[in-house]
Motif scaffolding. Sequence first.
Motif, PDB file in Angstrom:
ATOM      1  N   ASP A   1      36.779  28.903  27.532  1.00 40.21           N
ATOM      2  CA  ASP A   1      38.073  29.489  27.894  1.00 40.21           C
ATOM      3  C   ASP A   1      39.073  29.599  26.743  1.00 40.21           C
ATOM      4  OD1 ASP A   1      37.088  29.927  30.414  1.00 40.21           O
ATOM      5  OD2 ASP A   1      38.092  28.197  31.308  1.00 40.21           O
ATOM      6  N   PRO A   2      39.275  28.566  25.921  1.00 39.80           N
ATOM      7  CA  PRO A   2      40.247  28.723  24.827  1.00 39.80           C
ATOM      8  C   PRO A   2      39.850  29.789  23.802  1.00 39.80           C
ATOM      9  CG  PRO A   2      39.677  26.404  25.130  1.00 39.80           C
ATOM     10  CD  PRO A   2      38.754  27.199  25.994  1.00 39.80           C
ATOM     11  N   ALA A   3      38.558  29.994  23.626  1.00 40.40           N
ATOM     12  CA  ALA A   3      38.116  30.999  22.651  1.00 40.40           C
ATOM     13  C   ALA A   3      38.513  32.402  23.087  1.00 40.40           C
ATOM     14  CB  ALA A   3      36.601  30.915  22.462  1.00 40.40           C
TER      15      ALA A   3
ATOM     16  N   THR B   1      45.858  38.866  30.574  1.00 32.35           N
ATOM     17  CA  THR B   1      44.945  39.587  31.449  1.00 32.35           C
ATOM     18  C   THR B   1      45.073  41.084  31.167  1.00 32.35           C
ATOM     19  OG1 THR B   1      45.207  37.892  33.131  1.00 32.35           O
ATOM     20  CG2 THR B   1      44.316  40.009  33.861  1.00 32.35           C
ATOM     21  N   PRO B   2      43.954  41.778  30.979  1.00 27.52           N
ATOM     22  CA  PRO B   2      44.049  43.212  30.714  1.00 27.52           C
ATOM     23  C   PRO B   2      44.639  43.955  31.918  1.00 27.52           C
ATOM     24  CG  PRO B   2      41.752  42.478  30.775  1.00 27.52           C
ATOM     25  CD  PRO B   2      42.595  41.299  31.012  1.00 27.52           C
ATOM     26  N   TRP B   3      45.398  44.996  31.624  1.00 25.05           N
ATOM     27  CA  TRP B   3      46.003  45.794  32.699  1.00 25.05           C
ATOM     28  C   TRP B   3      46.262  47.195  32.166  1.00 25.05           C
ATOM     29  CZ3 TRP B   3      50.861  47.990  32.312  1.00 25.05           C
ATOM     30  CH2 TRP B   3      51.602  47.591  31.222  1.00 25.05           C
TER      31      TRP B   3
ATOM     32  N   SER C   1      36.693  40.216  27.356  1.00 27.72           N
ATOM     33  CA  SER C   1      37.859  41.090  27.528  1.00 27.72           C
ATOM     34  C   SER C   1      39.064  40.368  28.114  1.00 27.72           C
ATOM     35  CB  SER C   1      37.504  42.261  28.439  1.00 27.72           C
ATOM     36  OG  SER C   1      37.290  41.803  29.770  1.00 27.72           O
ATOM     37  N   GLY C   2      38.857  39.159  28.631  1.00 26.28           N
ATOM     38  CA  GLY C   2      39.942  38.436  29.272  1.00 26.28           C
ATOM     39  C   GLY C   2      40.094  38.782  30.738  1.00 26.28           C
ATOM     40  N   HIS C   3      39.185  39.597  31.260  1.00 22.96           N
ATOM     41  CA  HIS C   3      39.249  39.974  32.671  1.00 22.96           C
ATOM     42  C   HIS C   3      39.080  38.758  33.576  1.00 22.96           C
ATOM     43  CE1 HIS C   3      38.798  42.265  36.317  1.00 22.96           C
ATOM     44  NE2 HIS C   3      37.613  41.738  36.518  1.00 22.96           N
ATOM     45  N   MET C   4      38.252  37.799  33.159  1.00 22.05           N
ATOM     46  CA  MET C   4      38.086  36.558  33.907  1.00 22.05           C
ATOM     47  C   MET C   4      37.698  35.454  32.936  1.00 22.05           C
ATOM     48  SD  MET C   4      34.455  37.220  35.910  1.00 22.05           S
ATOM     49  CE  MET C   4      35.002  38.731  36.669  1.00 22.05           C
ATOM     50  N   ASN C   5      37.869  34.207  33.379  1.00 20.54           N
ATOM     51  CA  ASN C   5      37.423  33.102  32.542  1.00 20.54           C
ATOM     52  C   ASN C   5      35.972  32.760  32.905  1.00 20.54           C
ATOM     53  OD1 ASN C   5      37.389  31.126  34.693  1.00 20.54           O
ATOM     54  ND2 ASN C   5      39.599  30.866  34.443  1.00 20.54           N
TER      55      ASN C   5
ATOM     56  N   ARG D   1      27.120  41.368  31.367  1.00 19.88           N
ATOM     57  CA  ARG D   1      28.310  41.698  32.163  1.00 19.88           C
ATOM     58  C   ARG D   1      29.261  40.502  32.227  1.00 19.88           C
ATOM     59  NH1 ARG D   1      25.957  43.794  37.659  1.00 19.88           N
ATOM     60  NH2 ARG D   1      27.252  42.025  38.112  1.00 19.88           N
ATOM     61  N   GLY D   2      28.710  39.313  32.340  1.00 22.54           N
ATOM     62  CA  GLY D   2      29.549  38.118  32.332  1.00 22.54           C
ATOM     63  C   GLY D   2      30.242  37.939  30.998  1.00 22.54           C
TER      64      GLY D   2
END
Length: 112
Positions: free
Chosen positions: A98-100, A105-107, A73-77, A66-67
């Motif tokens: 993070d850079p990878a 942010t998905p929306w 997906s870019g939902h969180m770093n 889940r993480g």
Amino acid sequence: IVDAERAIALRGYASSVRLDVPIDLADDLVPTNAGTWRFRVENGRGSLVRESAATGGEPRVCMTIRGLASIYSGHMNARQAALLGLAAGPDELLAALDPAFAGGTPWMADHF
């Protein structure tokens, strides 16, 4: 993410990103995703290569599927995932992810 190895390989990455991070991945639903991996990014391509066992003393990122999905997906770093208990590891390794996975942010529009 149903097939972590394939998902990482098929995703695009910025050509400027170079990364080599050991990851312990936990997945209770898809056992083939779980285990010790080496996440590498170079020349715009990523790979997740299974390692036979964690090497002694090497710092690593531990995360749930889940993480990984949230970061992928870019939902969180990665540091946000760590705050929610979906990932753990040294700050420098979490920050290196993070850079990878950087991007917008998905929306989704609120109407259909």
